[in-house]
Motif scaffolding. Structure first.
Motif, mmCIF file in Angstrom:
data_model
loop_
_atom_site.group_PDB
_atom_site.id
_atom_site.type_symbol
_atom_site.label_atom_id
_atom_site.label_comp_id
_atom_site.label_asym_id
_atom_site.label_seq_id
_atom_site.Cartn_x
_atom_site.Cartn_y
_atom_site.Cartn_z
ATOM 1 N N GLU A 278 0.838 -1.197 0.000
ATOM 2 C CA GLU A 278 0.000 0.000 0.000
ATOM 3 C C GLU A 278 0.877 1.252 0.000
ATOM 4 O O GLU A 278 1.841 1.328 0.751
ATOM 5 C CB GLU A 278 -0.845 -0.039 1.262
ATOM 6 C CG GLU A 278 -2.088 0.786 1.205
ATOM 7 C CD GLU A 278 -2.939 0.577 2.459
ATOM 8 O OE1 GLU A 278 -4.071 1.037 2.447
ATOM 9 O OE2 GLU A 278 -2.463 -0.029 3.430
ATOM 10 N N ASP A 279 0.509 2.240 -0.819
ATOM 11 C CA ASP A 279 1.299 3.456 -0.792
ATOM 12 C C ASP A 279 0.894 4.313 0.404
ATOM 13 O O ASP A 279 -0.185 4.151 0.969
ATOM 14 C CB ASP A 279 1.189 4.222 -2.116
ATOM 15 C CG ASP A 279 -0.190 4.778 -2.329
ATOM 16 O OD1 ASP A 279 -0.400 5.940 -1.970
ATOM 17 O OD2 ASP A 279 -1.061 4.036 -2.820
ATOM 18 N N VAL A 280 1.775 5.231 0.767
ATOM 19 C CA VAL A 280 1.579 6.035 1.977
ATOM 20 C C VAL A 280 0.270 6.802 1.920
ATOM 21 O O VAL A 280 -0.474 6.887 2.898
ATOM 22 C CB VAL A 280 2.755 7.030 2.150
ATOM 23 C CG1 VAL A 280 2.487 7.977 3.307
ATOM 24 C CG2 VAL A 280 4.042 6.261 2.385
ATOM 25 N N GLU A 281 -0.033 7.353 0.731
ATOM 26 C CA GLU A 281 -1.201 8.193 0.625
ATOM 27 C C GLU A 281 -2.496 7.408 0.855
ATOM 28 O O GLU A 281 -3.453 7.947 1.402
ATOM 29 C CB GLU A 281 -1.243 8.871 -0.747
ATOM 30 C CG GLU A 281 -1.998 10.169 -0.719
ATOM 31 C CD GLU A 281 -1.968 10.876 -2.059
ATOM 32 O OE1 GLU A 281 -1.292 11.907 -2.129
ATOM 33 O OE2 GLU A 281 -2.595 10.401 -3.008
ATOM 34 N N SER A 282 -2.528 6.142 0.462
ATOM 35 C CA SER A 282 -3.777 5.404 0.699
ATOM 36 C C SER A 282 -3.932 5.040 2.175
ATOM 37 O O SER A 282 -5.043 4.928 2.681
ATOM 38 C CB SER A 282 -3.924 4.199 -0.222
ATOM 39 O OG SER A 282 -2.897 3.300 -0.024
ATOM 40 N N SER B 127 -7.245 6.367 4.366
ATOM 41 C CA SER B 127 -8.083 5.569 5.275
ATOM 42 C C SER B 127 -8.186 6.235 6.639
ATOM 43 O O SER B 127 -9.259 6.300 7.234
ATOM 44 C CB SER B 127 -7.491 4.172 5.493
ATOM 45 O OG SER B 127 -7.269 3.556 4.284
ATOM 46 N N LEU B 128 -7.063 6.730 7.137
ATOM 47 C CA LEU B 128 -7.055 7.372 8.460
ATOM 48 C C LEU B 128 -7.916 8.637 8.440
ATOM 49 O O LEU B 128 -8.656 8.912 9.383
ATOM 50 C CB LEU B 128 -5.622 7.712 8.878
ATOM 51 C CG LEU B 128 -4.689 6.512 9.070
ATOM 52 C CD1 LEU B 128 -3.259 6.994 9.332
ATOM 53 C CD2 LEU B 128 -5.161 5.635 10.227
ATOM 54 N N LEU B 129 -7.816 9.377 7.357
ATOM 55 C CA LEU B 129 -8.577 10.620 7.226
ATOM 56 C C LEU B 129 -10.080 10.334 7.216
ATOM 57 O O LEU B 129 -10.858 11.002 7.910
ATOM 58 C CB LEU B 129 -8.138 11.334 5.940
ATOM 59 C CG LEU B 129 -8.843 12.630 5.562
ATOM 60 C CD1 LEU B 129 -8.731 13.669 6.676
ATOM 61 C CD2 LEU B 129 -8.244 13.202 4.269
#
Lengths: 208, 310
Positions: B35-39, B43-45
């Motif tokens: 998984e890339d950092v942005e995904s 999810s956290l957002l």
């Protein structure tokens, strides 16, 4: 562990794209395994026979993309008229009627960017003929995620503006005439992915 | 004191470099993430938004929501989704502005004119056998579609016997819908749609123009009740004869699509109609057996019932 290989192809075309796509797709062998998603700019008011026209000479199945359908091997998916086509993280297809991007819907950038997010280094992006700068940003995003960027040689393009814009936006991996794109895709399909550290050095972390 | 040890033996940039590259011996610890950092940040957002403000976007199509949040991030001049997350948690007015990005919908009057033609030709004759009907425009956004329906009903002499409910979770959009004021430029473009849909009058008879704006006539607005409703978290809107929900389901994942289709099914009378967007269908849904297809091209379905009407 199995060596990683390319998993999917995305393509974008605008003016002159119909002829270019016909010739490119008809040159792909029936055995070509990677699923292909395509945005071809079309007039929103016109009824689209694109899938019908392209499927005539193509050995792969050509279909209009349906929302939440699987992105399957051996199939070419076309963005429907009036809808952006996106790839979800689970590698299914999805559609949107969000605002136009680069004055277009469907637009190439949303497809390229979402596909790059889903596939990372296993994606191949191809920018073909066109009179628009759509796709330039998306192709760079594919490369940032470690994927492979191909641009049709502007000299071989019916309309060279779009390939030119894609080249001006940053480095790409291959610049080839239209007739050589299908053989190149065939060759890439058979390869294992380039290893870390060579040209992919710029792809750290994916943070902007 | 001993800190939990990072892989100190690795040069920091080598470890970073592998994250985007997928599986690698360097990260072979628990489960080498791809998984890339942005995904992860995304999810956290979404989780933060759900827990902090009660809006649940976790079952939205991720590709679309990510694009929209990215627009919001750039507009706010923030470097990444983690910075956006921090603002969302601590700044309510910031979140309100963000919410607008997440529910912007592009719609038009008499969009897909053929669909309105089918409603006119096939649904209206059935509705005319009822003393009174209720219509729900779910996810009405800025109201263009519900006014289109009101115009159609008016021309069929049926508007006085109909109540239209138009709902959305975006209060700004609802506000625009309720006022019924649109740019004149847009109205000129909608006139062609109107005529293709089988419109019998002059489109300009349905609004009054003033400078660059057009306001929908009061007799149309009076039949429409605009109300806040969130398809993700709110309940049924009962006893409807027709539900239209066009180009909303494409923004949801399969799980949420299914949940909303069940909500619609429970909100429809037996023998009532469901009208979806041109690229939406019941084909992959568990509720499909509960409907017959009235028009597969225009995506109009009829709920089966013990007592069939029409």
């Amino acid at each position: 562990m199995a060596e990683p290989r390319y998993e999917a192809v995305v393509m974008g075309a605008s003016a002159g794209g119909l002829q270019a796509l016909k010739s490119l797709l008809s040159a792909l062998p029936e055995s070509f395994r990677l699923p292909i998603a395509i945005v071809q700019h079309v007039d929103a008011s016109a009824k689209s026979y694109l899938a019908e026209i392209l499927s005539r000479d193509c050995k792969l199945a050509v279909t209009e993309a349906e929302d939440k359908a699987d992105f399957r091997s051996g199939t070419v998916y076309l963005a429907p008229t009036g809808y952006h086509l996106l790839i979800e993280p689970d590698c299914s297809l999805s559609l949107s009627v969000d605002e136009k991007v680069n004055y277009c819907r469907p637009a190439i950038d949303p497809l390229f960017e979402s596909a790059a997010n889903a596939f990372g280094p296993t994606l191949i992006g191809v920018v073909l003929t066109g009179a628009n700068q759509d796709g330039a940003r998306g192709l760079q995003h594919i490369r940032t995620r470690g994927g492979c960027a191909i641009v049709q040689d502007p000299e071989s393009a019916e309309s060279r503006f779009m390939p030119r814009a894609a080249l001006d936006a940053g480095p790409v991996d291959h610049i080839v005439p239209l007739s050589e794109i299908a053989p190149l895709l065939g060759a890439l399909e058979g390869q294992t992915l380039p290893t870390t550290g060579s040209k992919k050095a710029g792809a750290k972390g994916g943070l902007k | 004191m001993k800190l939990a040890s990072a892989p100190r033996s690795l040069p920091a940039d080598a470890a970073l470099g592998t994250i985007a590259e997928g599986p690698s011996a360097l990260l072979a610890g628990p489960q080498a993430p791809r998984e890339d950092v942005e995904s992860i940040e995304l999810s956290l957002l979404l989780e933060a938004i759900r827990r902090r403000w009660g809006y649940d976007f976790t079952h939205y199509s991720h590709a679309s929501i990510r694009r929209r949040l990215d627009q919001a991030r750039r507009a706010a001049g923030l470097a990444n989704f983690s910075d956006l997350l921090s603002r969302v948690l601590h700044d309510e007015s910031f979140f309100d502005r963000l919410l607008r990005y997440m529910s912007v919908t592009v719609t038009e009057m008499f969009r897909d004119p053929q669909c309105y033609r089918t409603v006119r030709e096939r649904l209206i004759p059935v509705f005319k056998t009822f003393p009174f009907i209720k219509i729900w425009c779910a996810g009405c956004a800025t109201g263009e579609e519900v006014y289109s329906l009101a115009i159609l009903l008016h021309e069929e002499g049926f508007l006085e016997r109909a109540r239209l409910y138009a709902t959305d979770f975006n209060k700004d959009s609802l506000d625009i819908a309720e006022k019924g004021i649109y740019p004149q430029r847009a109205m000129d473009a909608y006139a062609a749609n109107y005529h293709q849909s089988g419109g019998r009058g002059e489109f300009s008879d349905y609004y009054s123009s003033s400078y660059d704006f057009a306001r929908m006539k009061g007799f149309l607005r009076d039949r429409i009740i605009f109300s806040y409703h969130n398809l993700v978290t709110d309940g049924i809107f009962g006893e409807m004869n027709l539900i239209t929900c066009r180009n909303v389901l494409i923004y949801f994942d399969k799980t949420l699509q299914e949940q909303v289709l069940r909500l619609f099914t429970d909100s429809l009378r037996h023998g009532a109609y469901l009208c979806l967007g041109a690229k939406e269908s019941l084909n992959f849904s568990a509720v499909k057996p509960l409907y017959e297809t009235l028009d597969s091209r225009q995506r109009i379905y009829k709920k089966r019932g013990l007592v069939a009407h029409g």
